[in-house]
Write an enzyme that holds these catalytic residues in place. Structure first.
Site, PDB file in Angstrom:
ATOM      1  N   MET A  30      38.203  21.782  32.749  1.00 29.39           N
ATOM      2  CA  MET A  30      37.260  20.679  32.518  1.00 29.39           C
ATOM      3  C   MET A  30      36.020  21.222  31.806  1.00 29.39           C
ATOM      4  O   MET A  30      34.946  20.628  31.863  1.00 29.39           O
ATOM      5  CB  MET A  30      36.887  20.023  33.852  1.00 29.39           C
ATOM      6  CG  MET A  30      38.097  19.390  34.541  1.00 29.39           C
ATOM      7  SD  MET A  30      37.709  18.007  35.625  1.00 29.39           S
ATOM      8  CE  MET A  30      36.657  18.789  36.822  1.00 29.39           C
ATOM      9  N   LEU A  33      33.089  26.671  30.758  1.00 27.62           N
ATOM     10  CA  LEU A  33      33.940  27.858  30.927  1.00 27.62           C
ATOM     11  C   LEU A  33      33.164  29.049  31.498  1.00 27.62           C
ATOM     12  O   LEU A  33      32.010  29.286  31.142  1.00 27.62           O
ATOM     13  CB  LEU A  33      34.556  28.253  29.577  1.00 27.62           C
ATOM     14  CG  LEU A  33      35.422  27.179  28.909  1.00 27.62           C
ATOM     15  CD1 LEU A  33      35.965  27.698  27.568  1.00 27.62           C
ATOM     16  CD2 LEU A  33      36.576  26.728  29.804  1.00 27.62           C
ATOM     17  N   GLY A  36      36.146  33.051  35.408  1.00 27.78           N
ATOM     18  CA  GLY A  36      37.402  32.644  36.055  1.00 27.78           C
ATOM     19  C   GLY A  36      38.366  32.102  35.006  1.00 27.78           C
ATOM     20  O   GLY A  36      39.555  32.477  34.958  1.00 27.78           O
ATOM     21  N   HIS A  37      37.855  31.229  34.138  1.00 24.60           N
ATOM     22  CA  HIS A  37      38.696  30.699  33.054  1.00 24.60           C
ATOM     23  C   HIS A  37      39.153  31.832  32.126  1.00 24.60           C
ATOM     24  O   HIS A  37      40.292  31.854  31.664  1.00 24.60           O
ATOM     25  CB  HIS A  37      37.920  29.671  32.228  1.00 24.60           C
ATOM     26  CG  HIS A  37      37.520  28.440  32.989  1.00 24.60           C
ATOM     27  ND1 HIS A  37      36.208  28.095  33.192  1.00 24.60           N
ATOM     28  CD2 HIS A  37      38.263  27.488  33.588  1.00 24.60           C
ATOM     29  CE1 HIS A  37      36.147  26.966  33.886  1.00 24.60           C
ATOM     30  NE2 HIS A  37      37.378  26.575  34.145  1.00 24.60           N
ATOM     31  N   GLN A  61      39.827  11.925  38.648  1.00 25.13           N
ATOM     32  CA  GLN A  61      39.867  12.846  39.798  1.00 25.13           C
ATOM     33  C   GLN A  61      38.516  12.920  40.516  1.00 25.13           C
ATOM     34  O   GLN A  61      38.337  13.701  41.443  1.00 25.13           O
ATOM     35  CB  GLN A  61      40.372  14.239  39.412  1.00 25.13           C
ATOM     36  CG  GLN A  61      39.440  15.082  38.563  1.00 25.13           C
ATOM     37  CD  GLN A  61      40.110  16.377  38.111  1.00 25.13           C
ATOM     38  OE1 GLN A  61      40.988  16.372  37.255  1.00 25.13           O
ATOM     39  NE2 GLN A  61      39.693  17.503  38.675  1.00 25.13           N
ATOM     40  N   GLN A 148      43.167  30.524  41.771  1.00 27.79           N
ATOM     41  CA  GLN A 148      43.438  30.327  43.201  1.00 27.79           C
ATOM     42  C   GLN A 148      42.236  29.792  43.977  1.00 27.79           C
ATOM     43  O   GLN A 148      42.359  29.482  45.148  1.00 27.79           O
ATOM     44  CB  GLN A 148      43.892  31.644  43.833  1.00 27.79           C
ATOM     45  CG  GLN A 148      45.380  31.872  43.627  1.00 27.79           C
ATOM     46  CD  GLN A 148      45.811  33.274  43.998  1.00 27.79           C
ATOM     47  OE1 GLN A 148      45.060  34.028  44.615  1.00 27.79           O
ATOM     48  NE2 GLN A 148      47.018  33.631  43.618  1.00 27.79           N
ATOM     49  N   LYS A 149      41.093  29.664  43.314  1.00 30.80           N
ATOM     50  CA  LYS A 149      39.968  29.054  44.038  1.00 30.80           C
ATOM     51  C   LYS A 149      40.351  27.637  44.446  1.00 30.80           C
ATOM     52  O   LYS A 149      40.022  27.175  45.520  1.00 30.80           O
ATOM     53  CB  LYS A 149      38.699  29.035  43.193  1.00 30.80           C
ATOM     54  CG  LYS A 149      37.512  28.544  44.020  1.00 30.80           C
ATOM     55  CD  LYS A 149      36.230  28.597  43.262  1.00 30.80           C
ATOM     56  CE  LYS A 149      36.109  27.450  42.308  1.00 30.80           C
ATOM     57  NZ  LYS A 149      35.923  26.156  42.966  1.00 30.80           N
ATOM     58  N   VAL A 176      38.042  34.827  40.768  1.00 30.48           N
ATOM     59  CA  VAL A 176      37.082  35.763  40.159  1.00 30.48           C
ATOM     60  C   VAL A 176      35.730  35.494  40.817  1.00 30.48           C
ATOM     61  O   VAL A 176      35.297  34.346  40.921  1.00 30.48           O
ATOM     62  CB  VAL A 176      37.005  35.560  38.631  1.00 30.48           C
ATOM     63  CG1 VAL A 176      35.966  36.491  38.012  1.00 30.48           C
ATOM     64  CG2 VAL A 176      38.371  35.801  37.996  1.00 30.48           C
ATOM     65  N   ARG A 187      30.666  24.334  39.112  1.00 35.24           N
ATOM     66  CA  ARG A 187      29.689  23.623  39.956  1.00 35.24           C
ATOM     67  C   ARG A 187      28.577  24.544  40.464  1.00 35.24           C
ATOM     68  O   ARG A 187      27.580  24.043  40.979  1.00 35.24           O
ATOM     69  CB  ARG A 187      30.393  22.941  41.126  1.00 35.24           C
ATOM     70  CG  ARG A 187      31.178  21.714  40.678  1.00 35.24           C
ATOM     71  CD  ARG A 187      31.656  20.869  41.840  1.00 35.24           C
ATOM     72  NE  ARG A 187      32.139  19.581  41.398  1.00 35.24           N
ATOM     73  CZ  ARG A 187      33.414  19.284  41.170  1.00 35.24           C
ATOM     74  NH1 ARG A 187      34.343  20.194  41.340  1.00 35.24           N
ATOM     75  NH2 ARG A 187      33.762  18.072  40.758  1.00 35.24           N
TER      76      ARG A 187
END
Ligand code: PAF
Length: 282
Positions: A30, A33, A36-37, A61, A148-149, A176, A187
């Site tokens: 979304m 970035l 993690g991305h 969502q 996996q977050k 990460v 966020r």
């Protein structure tokens, strides 16, 4: 890097690549970035011939009182990051492109979707499953990468892919973290300096859970109780949605910790709802 905004053009591009025998690696996002991305993009680059990422802040969502309007959006910065990371195609569809007039089809992955975050965000995973299925149809990836977050999201997407026979392999990569343990998340941008400091509590509470289990505690309720106690002591203003210890496949709460469990936490600090989790083996 190619930027594609049209759904039709993205479908056509993917079809050509597949016909050429190219392997498509896909990272749905979304935007906003972060590292993690980047870990997902790097993995995709290693494992595929063409890397596609999507940036789409998916309205369905978000609940009516959630942060859809203020969700961080910075296309030019994301574009720069994606290009630098070696992305081949940035798919940036409009809301109208994904949900045209008259749109009325939704995917619900029963059971798994109303646990953990689903209990607090009742339509969230229906929105996620629907958009991810649509993105898979448009981008036609061989492999899709998730962090996996959002552990529950990964479990739900894997289930959906299996149930609907969608020909894509789902890979999930480790969380990460910032140096102090805070899981990377778009966020986190909502946190001011003091709140950012307090947000370390999520990882600290998970570390406590690990220590307790390693020390022999097997009662899930006792582990969750200690985690809540430490959160309340250190950050009294945090509003806890849940601290749960569940089976990583079914996401059902466990009472005795006999094998690998997922310890998951969701709480609010200021205006930010933060989630984190840890797999703990016995
Ligand atoms: O994890 C996210 O960023 C979103 O839930 C996803 C998978 C891109 C669907 O909108």
């Amino acid at each position: 890097m190619k930027v594609i905004r049209s759904v039709k053009e993205m479908c056509a591009y993917a079809q050509v690549k597949r016909r050429e025998g190219k392997k498509i690696g896909f990272v749905p996002t979304m935007g906003a970035l972060h590292s993690g991305h980047l870990s997902l993009i790097n993995k995709a680059r290693k494992e595929s011939d063409v890397v596609v990422i999507s940036i789409f802040v998916n309205p369905i969502q978000f609940g009516p009182k959630e942060d859809f309007r203020r969700y961080p959006r910075n296309f030019s910065e994301d574009r720069r990051i994606a290009e630098k990371a070696g992305v081949d195609v940035l798919f940036f569809p409009s809301t109208q492109g994904i949900y045209p007039q008259g749109y009325c089809t939704y995917i619900r992955v029963e059971g798994l979707s109303n646990k953990l975050c689903g209990a607090f965000r009742p339509t969230h995973f229906q929105g996620v499953a629907t958009v991810v299925a649509k993105l898979f149809n448009i981008v036609q990836p061989d492999i899709a990468y998730f962090g996996q977050k959002d552990f529950q999201q990964v479990v739900i997407i894997k289930r959906m892919v299996e149930d609907l026979n969608i020909p894509v392999k789902i890979k999930s990569l480790p969380i990460v973290r910032e140096k102090d343990g805070l899981a990377m998340s778009s966020r986190n941008r909502y946190l001011n300096k003091q709140e950012r400091e307090k947000a370390r509590i999520l990882f600290q509470s998970l570390q406590l859970a690990r220590r307790l289990v390693e020390g022999g505690e097997r009662r899930a309720e006792a582990v969750a109780r200690q985690m809540k106690r430490v959160i309340r002591e250190r950050v009294p203003e945090a509003r806890i949605d849940y601290v749960s210890i569940v089976d990583p496949k079914s996401l059902e709460e466990v009472s005795k910790i006999k094998k690998k469990v997922l310890v998951a936490v969701a709480l609010w600090i200021g205006k930010a709802r933060l989630i984190d989790n840890m797999l703990i083996k016995v």
